[in-house]
Design an enzyme around this catalytic site. Structure first.
Site, short mmCIF file in Angstrom:
data_model
loop_
_atom_site.label_atom_id
_atom_site.label_comp_id
_atom_site.label_asym_id
_atom_site.label_seq_id
_atom_site.Cartn_x
_atom_site.Cartn_y
_atom_site.Cartn_z
N ARG A 1 17.79 8.04 28.70
CA ARG A 1 18.85 8.92 28.23
C ARG A 1 19.60 8.26 27.09
O ARG A 1 20.13 7.16 27.23
CB ARG A 1 19.81 9.22 29.38
CG ARG A 1 19.98 10.67 29.65
CD ARG A 1 20.85 11.01 30.84
NE ARG A 1 21.84 10.02 31.23
CZ ARG A 1 22.92 10.29 31.96
NH1 ARG A 1 23.14 11.52 32.35
NH2 ARG A 1 23.77 9.34 32.32
N ASP B 1 31.18 22.82 35.98
CA ASP B 1 31.33 21.37 35.91
C ASP B 1 31.17 20.96 34.44
O ASP B 1 30.13 21.22 33.83
CB ASP B 1 30.25 20.71 36.79
CG ASP B 1 30.42 19.20 36.85
OD1 ASP B 1 30.85 18.60 35.84
OD2 ASP B 1 30.09 18.61 37.90
N TYR C 1 36.02 9.68 32.40
CA TYR C 1 35.52 8.34 31.98
C TYR C 1 34.29 8.43 31.11
O TYR C 1 33.79 7.43 30.64
CB TYR C 1 35.25 7.45 33.20
CG TYR C 1 34.36 8.06 34.27
CD1 TYR C 1 32.98 8.13 34.10
CD2 TYR C 1 34.91 8.59 35.43
CE1 TYR C 1 32.18 8.70 35.07
CE2 TYR C 1 34.12 9.17 36.41
CZ TYR C 1 32.75 9.23 36.22
OH TYR C 1 31.96 9.80 37.16
N LYS C 2 33.76 9.64 30.88
CA LYS C 2 32.59 9.81 30.01
C LYS C 2 33.08 9.94 28.56
O LYS C 2 33.52 8.95 28.00
CB LYS C 2 31.77 10.99 30.51
CG LYS C 2 31.13 10.66 31.87
CD LYS C 2 30.39 11.79 32.54
CE LYS C 2 29.76 11.28 33.83
NZ LYS C 2 29.27 12.35 34.70
N PHE D 1 23.82 17.97 39.08
CA PHE D 1 24.12 16.57 39.42
C PHE D 1 24.19 16.44 40.95
O PHE D 1 24.70 17.34 41.63
CB PHE D 1 25.45 16.19 38.77
CG PHE D 1 25.77 14.73 38.82
CD1 PHE D 1 25.21 13.85 37.90
CD2 PHE D 1 26.64 14.23 39.78
CE1 PHE D 1 25.51 12.50 37.94
CE2 PHE D 1 26.94 12.88 39.83
CZ PHE D 1 26.38 12.01 38.91
C1 LIG Z 1 29.22 12.21 36.10
C2 LIG Z 1 29.17 13.47 36.86
C3 LIG Z 1 29.85 13.59 38.08
C4 LIG Z 1 30.53 12.40 38.67
O1 LIG Z 1 31.36 12.64 39.74
P1 LIG Z 1 32.31 11.46 40.26
O2 LIG Z 1 33.02 12.02 41.39
O3 LIG Z 1 33.16 11.03 39.11
O4 LIG Z 1 31.41 10.31 40.65
C5 LIG Z 1 29.83 14.84 38.71
N1 LIG Z 1 29.17 15.89 38.16
C6 LIG Z 1 28.49 15.78 36.99
C7 LIG Z 1 27.78 16.97 36.41
C8 LIG Z 1 28.46 14.57 36.32
O5 LIG Z 1 27.79 14.44 35.18
#
Ligand SMILES: *Cc1c(COP(=O)(O)O)cnc(C)c1O
Length: 434
Positions: free
Chosen positions: A393, A214, A239-240, A137
């Site tokens: 997705r 992560d 939040y996911k 990401f």
């Molecule tokens: C959604 C996601 C993030 C999001 O990071 P935020 O700091 O909440 O914006 C980070 N890493 C991965 C792998 C994600 O899927």
């Protein structure tokens, strides 16, 4: 999926088949607890922003009236101060396979990644490489690049294709006596590829490095066993699949041995704030980190942001992570079956692993027109998201998604591909969140 409902029918494309799957689904009843479950809207983005639970509305109202409005500043003594650790323990118990005292909630995933990767790098002096995969990401890649620049380190990239993920052999080749830390995602945000955390973790550790996992796309979707797998450090979003609401704070896990000094000096994070101090209310000179996981807290916790996820954690606890995972596999397999039956003839390919054992909770479908298709779907109240290159997705949150919803959504993708596109204005709106 081979006839999971035991109906003996092979026409998996019929709506009756979807109804049969829903009827046989032991988790079906949970769906009615979410806001909007009764509408015909199709939600394929629970992996980016989970739907709210109806009880969350009551919890928020009560918080304003009673906890905040009634108790006022006494609330800090009556639970808010310890909420990051209490909630961290709850996430750990329900979703992470981790004992209490190792998990805290606060900051964004981005900021927690910074804290953990910096702490790990500082715990491996003399080692000058950070390893990460090229398709991780963006925030993970940017944080690693920033820390490398800050500390004079080199980033070693593991090359990964958009439709797959990192495997144990690639990690073995990338690590060595220069590696300080390895940063990987358990579920790849683009392809949904599920990395083998249990096999990869000891490979990193045998090289003398630390690993940061992560878990943004796994927590609440894929069972995790952080303690049993011997993971060093982990972060993840709430939040996911934990439905904490937009911007709800993330969690960080630090293994006990890295907190109590039993595996070398206890890790220290770089954002030294008063809330992570050994005695915050002494307000004295000089920073002295707290013992335990509290040392990873920096400032005042986002108490309001920690409310909604508590309801989803209760729900996941009632359902059980193994049942959640079983339905997740069946939902994604059903989506792949429908893609093969309906979309392949339009040139759509599956850009996710076909083996459910190698796949997390979402499926990515590739076609050159998918950006435009996504815009047309949003206009029809069918909500997936779009990820370059050409990826639609389909995120399937097991407790809020029905098989009928998957059927309706995939039929809409088919119809859009076969016919009408979206207006230019609608296409320009496709931004999507995290
Ligand atoms: C959604 C996601 C993030 C999001 O990071 P935020 O700091 O909440 O914006 C980070 N890493 C991965 C792998 C994600 O899927």
């Amino acid at each position: 999926m081979t006839d999971p409902a035991g109906t003996g029918t092979s026409s998996s494309t019929s709506p009756t088949y979807a109804a049969t799957l829903d009827a046989a689904d032991p988790l079906a009843a949970f769906r009615s607890e979410f806001v909007g479950a009764e509408s015909s809207l199709v939600y394929f983005d629970g992996n980016s922003l989970g739907r709210p639970l109806a009880v969350t509305g009551e919890r928020l109202r009560a918080f304003v009236d009673e906890a905040w409005g009634g108790r006022l500043i006494r609330g800090w003594d009556e639970g808010w101060y310890d909420l990051p650790l209490r909630l961290g323990d709850e996430i750990a118990r329900v979703c992470l396979g981790a004992a209490p005292g190792q998990t805290t909630v606060g900051d964004s995933t981005t900021v927690l990644l910074y804290k953990l990767v910096r702490a790990a790098v500082d715990a491996r002096p003399g080692r000058d490489e950070i390893v990460i995969d090229s398709d991780n990401f963006p925030t993970d890649r940017y944080i690693v690049e920033g820390i490398a620049a800050e500390r004079g380190l080199t980033v070693r990239w593991i090359p990964v294709e958009h439709d797959s993920g990192v495997d144990v052999e690639q990690v073995r080749e990338a690590v060595g006596d220069r590696t300080a830390v390895v940063v990987l995602s358990q579920v790849a945000y683009r392809s949904g590829h599920l990395a083998d955390v249990e096999a990869i973790t000891p490979v990193v550790q045998d090289a003398g490095a630390l690993v940061v996992w992560d878990l943004c796309h796994s927590v609440g979707s894929v069972p995790v066993e952080l303690d049993r797998w011997g993971v060093d450090l982990a972060v993840g979003c709430t939040y996911k699949y934990l439905n904490g609401g937009p911007g709800s704070p993330a969690f960080a896990y630090v293994a006990q041995r890295h907190l109590d000094g039993s595996a070398g000096p206890a890790l220290r994070q770089p954002i030294q704030g008063w809330m992570g101090h050994a005695d915050p209310f002494l307000m004295g000179p000089g920073y002295q980190p707290s013992g335990g996981i509290r040392r990873f807290i920096s400032g005042t916790p986002a108490v309001v942001g920690m409310l909604a996820m508590q309801d989803m954690l209760d729900l996941v606890d009632r359902a059980g992570m193994d049942a959640v995972r079983a339905k997740s596999r069946d939902l994604t397999s059903y989506a792949v079956d429908l893609a093969d039956a309906w979309l392949a003839e339009h040139g759509v390919t599956v850009a996710s692993p076909r083996d459910p054992d190698l796949r997390g909770g979402h499926v990515t479908l590739r076609h050159d027109r998918m950006r435009e298709v996504t815009a047309a779907l949003w206009e029809r109240d069918v909500i997936p998201d779009y990820r370059d290159p050409g990826g639609l997705r389909i995120g399937l949150s097991p407790l809020s998604t029905s098989y009928a919803e998957v059927h309706a959504g995939m039929a809409a993708v088919r119809d859009v591909l076969a016919g009408g596109g979206a207006s230019r204005a609608a296409q320009e709106h496709i931004l999507s969140g995290p």
